[in-house]
Scaffold this motif. Sequence first.
Motif: not given
Length: 277
Positions: A59-66, A95-100, A111-116, A125-128
Amino acid sequence: MILIADSGSTKTDWALVDSPGVSVVHTQGISPVHQSREDISRIIQDELKPQLGNAVVTDVRFYGSGVRPELESVVEAVLRDSFTSVASVEAHSDMLGAARALCGKSEGIACILGTGANSCYYDGNTIAGNTPAMGYILGDEGSGAWIGKRFLHDLYKEILPKNVLVEFEAETGLSLPLIINKVYREPMANRFLASLSPFVHSHKDEAGVRQMLIEGFSDFLNFNILPYERKDLSVSFVGSIAYFFEAELREAAEITGFTIGAIERSPLDGMIRFEKL
C-alpha cells in the motif's frame, strides 16, 4: 508493507511501515506541478527503489506539495507503475497529510511552515476550508522562502546592521550580483531563498531580524488563519520553520490572539499514527 511519503519542494521522506517497525529513506522532492511523469518515475526508480531493497510494498500513501485534486491521478498512476504489487495507492496534498498528522480524526486548524506555507481548517475527515497560500512571490508569509526574501531585502536595503551583511557574505560566499542571478536566472528560487533560513536562525536575536520574523508569522496568522473565524480552535504546525522559530511563532500568536497547539518538525510520525487509527 505500507509506504508513506511526505514530499516537499526540497526533499521527500519515505517511511516503510511493517509490523516490526519503521524504516525511513529520502529522495529529492517530488511535485507534479514542476515535474513530468517521467521525472517522477525516474526519481522513484533511481533514488527510492534501490533504498527499499527487496521490500514488497502493498500500500502507498503519498502526500505531496503541488498534489492538487486534478493531479492526484497522475501521481497515483506513476506509483502503480512503479510498485506493481500494490493493493491500494492514494495521493493527496501535503496539506491533507499535515492535517491528518496533526489532528488525526479530530477537528482542528493545521499549518505547514517550511520552504512554503499553507494552512487549512480540517473537520476531522477532509479539508473543509483553505486560504490560498499563493506561493512565495504573492504570499507564503512566514515560510522559509518568505524569510529568505525579506531578509535579503532588509540586508541590502541597510535596514539590518552592516555587521550582519559582512558576516552573511563571508559565511555564504554570496554577493548581491550572485543573489540576483540565483533568484532571477536560475531555477528553484524558492529553495535558494529558504536555504538562507539557517543563517537567519543564527542571528534571530538581532533586533531587526527578530522583528522581521514576528511580523512574518503575524502576517501568516492574520492573512491565512483569521479568515477561518475559528479562534476557538488551536493552530498546529508542521515544518522546519515552525520548529526552529517556535519562540517567535508563539510570540506572534500571542500578539494576534491565537492559541498554538502542536509544533512538529516533520509530519511523518503523525502520518504513521493516522494509519493506525
